[in-house]
Design a protein around this motif. Structure first.
Motif, mmCIF file in Angstrom:
data_model
loop_
_atom_site.group_PDB
_atom_site.id
_atom_site.type_symbol
_atom_site.label_atom_id
_atom_site.label_comp_id
_atom_site.label_asym_id
_atom_site.label_seq_id
_atom_site.Cartn_x
_atom_site.Cartn_y
_atom_site.Cartn_z
ATOM 1 N N LEU A 108 0.733 -1.273 0.147
ATOM 2 C CA LEU A 108 -0.018 -0.205 0.015
ATOM 3 C C LEU A 108 0.768 1.278 -0.188
ATOM 4 O O LEU A 108 0.550 2.309 -0.762
ATOM 5 N N HIS A 109 1.957 1.367 0.578
ATOM 6 C CA HIS A 109 2.928 2.253 0.644
ATOM 7 C C HIS A 109 3.650 2.511 -0.657
ATOM 8 O O HIS A 109 3.714 3.543 -1.232
ATOM 9 N N LYS A 110 3.917 1.392 -1.290
ATOM 10 C CA LYS A 110 4.482 1.704 -2.624
ATOM 11 C C LYS A 110 3.404 2.460 -3.624
ATOM 12 O O LYS A 110 3.747 2.986 -4.452
ATOM 13 N N PHE B 147 -14.068 -2.939 7.249
ATOM 14 C CA PHE B 147 -14.491 -3.352 5.807
ATOM 15 C C PHE B 147 -13.642 -3.024 4.678
ATOM 16 O O PHE B 147 -13.863 -2.628 3.623
ATOM 17 N N GLY B 148 -12.033 -3.363 5.186
ATOM 18 C CA GLY B 148 -11.114 -3.195 4.125
ATOM 19 C C GLY B 148 -10.760 -1.809 3.942
ATOM 20 O O GLY B 148 -10.010 -1.610 2.644
ATOM 21 N N VAL B 149 -11.099 -0.693 4.512
ATOM 22 C CA VAL B 149 -10.800 0.432 4.160
ATOM 23 C C VAL B 149 -9.818 1.006 5.041
ATOM 24 O O VAL B 149 -9.682 0.557 6.144
ATOM 25 N N ARG B 150 -8.909 1.695 4.354
ATOM 26 C CA ARG B 150 -7.522 2.278 5.231
ATOM 27 C C ARG B 150 -7.322 3.651 4.765
ATOM 28 O O ARG B 150 -7.558 3.857 3.326
ATOM 29 N N TYR B 151 -6.780 4.293 5.506
ATOM 30 C CA TYR B 151 -6.035 5.609 5.176
ATOM 31 C C TYR B 151 -4.777 5.573 5.649
ATOM 32 O O TYR B 151 -4.361 5.302 6.677
ATOM 33 N N LYS C 70 -6.910 7.095 0.314
ATOM 34 C CA LYS C 70 -7.976 6.304 0.926
ATOM 35 C C LYS C 70 -7.620 4.930 0.131
ATOM 36 O O LYS C 70 -7.645 5.014 -1.045
ATOM 37 N N THR C 71 -7.714 3.695 0.671
ATOM 38 C CA THR C 71 -7.917 2.476 0.208
ATOM 39 C C THR C 71 -8.965 1.584 0.350
ATOM 40 O O THR C 71 -9.414 1.748 1.682
ATOM 41 N N SER C 72 -9.394 1.007 -0.406
ATOM 42 C CA SER C 72 -10.325 -0.034 -0.313
ATOM 43 C C SER C 72 -9.800 -1.198 -0.772
ATOM 44 O O SER C 72 -9.737 -1.261 -2.297
ATOM 45 N N GLU C 73 -10.077 -2.431 -0.236
ATOM 46 C CA GLU C 73 -9.523 -3.631 -0.942
ATOM 47 C C GLU C 73 -8.101 -3.706 -1.676
ATOM 48 O O GLU C 73 -8.007 -4.192 -2.553
ATOM 49 N N ASP C 74 -7.227 -2.953 -0.724
ATOM 50 C CA ASP C 74 -5.908 -2.648 -1.285
ATOM 51 C C ASP C 74 -5.962 -1.983 -2.687
ATOM 52 O O ASP C 74 -4.914 -1.976 -3.368
ATOM 53 N N GLN C 75 -6.957 -1.216 -2.960
ATOM 54 C CA GLN C 75 -6.876 -0.146 -4.213
ATOM 55 C C GLN C 75 -7.000 1.271 -3.847
ATOM 56 O O GLN C 75 -7.816 1.619 -2.876
ATOM 57 N N ILE C 76 -6.048 2.146 -4.463
ATOM 58 C CA ILE C 76 -6.721 3.520 -3.829
ATOM 59 C C ILE C 76 -7.799 3.918 -4.441
ATOM 60 O O ILE C 76 -8.274 3.721 -5.648
ATOM 61 N N GLU C 77 -8.601 4.624 -3.836
ATOM 62 C CA GLU C 77 -10.008 4.989 -3.834
ATOM 63 C C GLU C 77 -9.854 6.614 -4.640
ATOM 64 O O GLU C 77 -9.125 7.073 -4.060
ATOM 65 N N PRO C 78 -10.836 6.729 -5.759
ATOM 66 C CA PRO C 78 -10.725 7.961 -6.293
ATOM 67 C C PRO C 78 -11.232 9.102 -5.314
ATOM 68 O O PRO C 78 -11.143 10.602 -5.740
ATOM 69 N N TYR D 133 -4.218 12.965 -2.190
ATOM 70 C CA TYR D 133 -3.360 14.259 -2.017
ATOM 71 C C TYR D 133 -1.937 13.875 -2.094
ATOM 72 O O TYR D 133 -1.248 12.777 -1.542
ATOM 73 N N VAL D 134 -1.204 14.374 -3.226
ATOM 74 C CA VAL D 134 0.349 14.142 -3.495
ATOM 75 C C VAL D 134 0.771 15.591 -3.611
ATOM 76 O O VAL D 134 0.497 16.509 -4.369
ATOM 77 N N HIS D 135 1.751 15.764 -2.758
ATOM 78 C CA HIS D 135 2.658 16.915 -2.829
ATOM 79 C C HIS D 135 4.243 16.731 -2.843
ATOM 80 O O HIS D 135 4.703 16.181 -2.022
ATOM 81 N N CYS D 136 4.747 17.064 -3.760
ATOM 82 C CA CYS D 136 6.178 17.031 -3.895
ATOM 83 C C CYS D 136 6.766 18.297 -4.196
ATOM 84 O O CYS D 136 6.386 18.996 -5.032
#
Length: 162
Positions: free
Chosen positions: A30-32, A67-71, A111-119, A124-127
């Motif tokens: 998930l971090h990858k 329910f398989g949801v992670r932040y 946010k991920t659900s079932e190990d997929q990034i949710e739309p 958020y990406v800041h580089c």
């Protein structure tokens, strides 16, 4: 002949151990995905001229809300390499780091659900180049990620350390 064979075996062992030491490979899946998201965004900018590879994590946290949801939140460095932008084979051997350019400081939360990034909420990406990162930017990053979790009713992501 024996010395040459010994040299070849030693060189192979060094290359094998260097491959095993690639910090990207030590990240969880998930971090990858968050690192890949940041790399994808960097490569889409015309102003970015270099190919980057993951260097190291500075901080990460994860909340499982059921329910398989992670932040996830991940703060990390990307380092420019000697390879051309858009290179797909970026192992440490094929794309060595260069030391004459600044690191890219990145923070992602998603946010991920079932190990997929949710739309939704939008990831958020800041580089930004490390020397250009300000305290105000750091605060904005953290506040944005906190809001992402509060909007969905999850506990605050940055309160959990993994």
């Amino acid at each position: 002949m024996a010395a040459g064979l010994l040299l070849l075996v030693c060189a192979g062992a060094v290359l094998y151990s260097a491959e095993a030491q690639d910090p990207y490979n030590e990240l969880g899946d998930l971090h990858k995905k968050g690192v890949d998201l940041a790399l994808e965004q960097l490569n889409s900018h015309a102003m970015v001229q270099h190919h980057f590879r993951f260097l190291k994590s500075l901080g990460k946290s994860e909340i499982e809300s059921g329910f398989g949801v992670r932040y996830l939140y991940h703060h990390f460095y990307l380092k420019p390499t000697r390879c051309a932008k858009g290179t797909t084979d970026s192992t440490p051997q094929s794309c060595p780091f260069r030391n004459d350019r600044p690191l890219m400081d990145c923070a992602v939360c998603y946010k991920t659900s079932e190990d997929q990034i949710e739309p939704n909420p939008k990831p958020y990406v800041h580089c930004i180049q490390k020397p250009r990162l300000t305290e105000a930017m750091k605060t904005t990053r953290i506040e944005h990620c906190k809001k992402m979790n509060y909007n969905s009713g999850a506990p605050t992501l940055l309160a959990v350390q993994s």
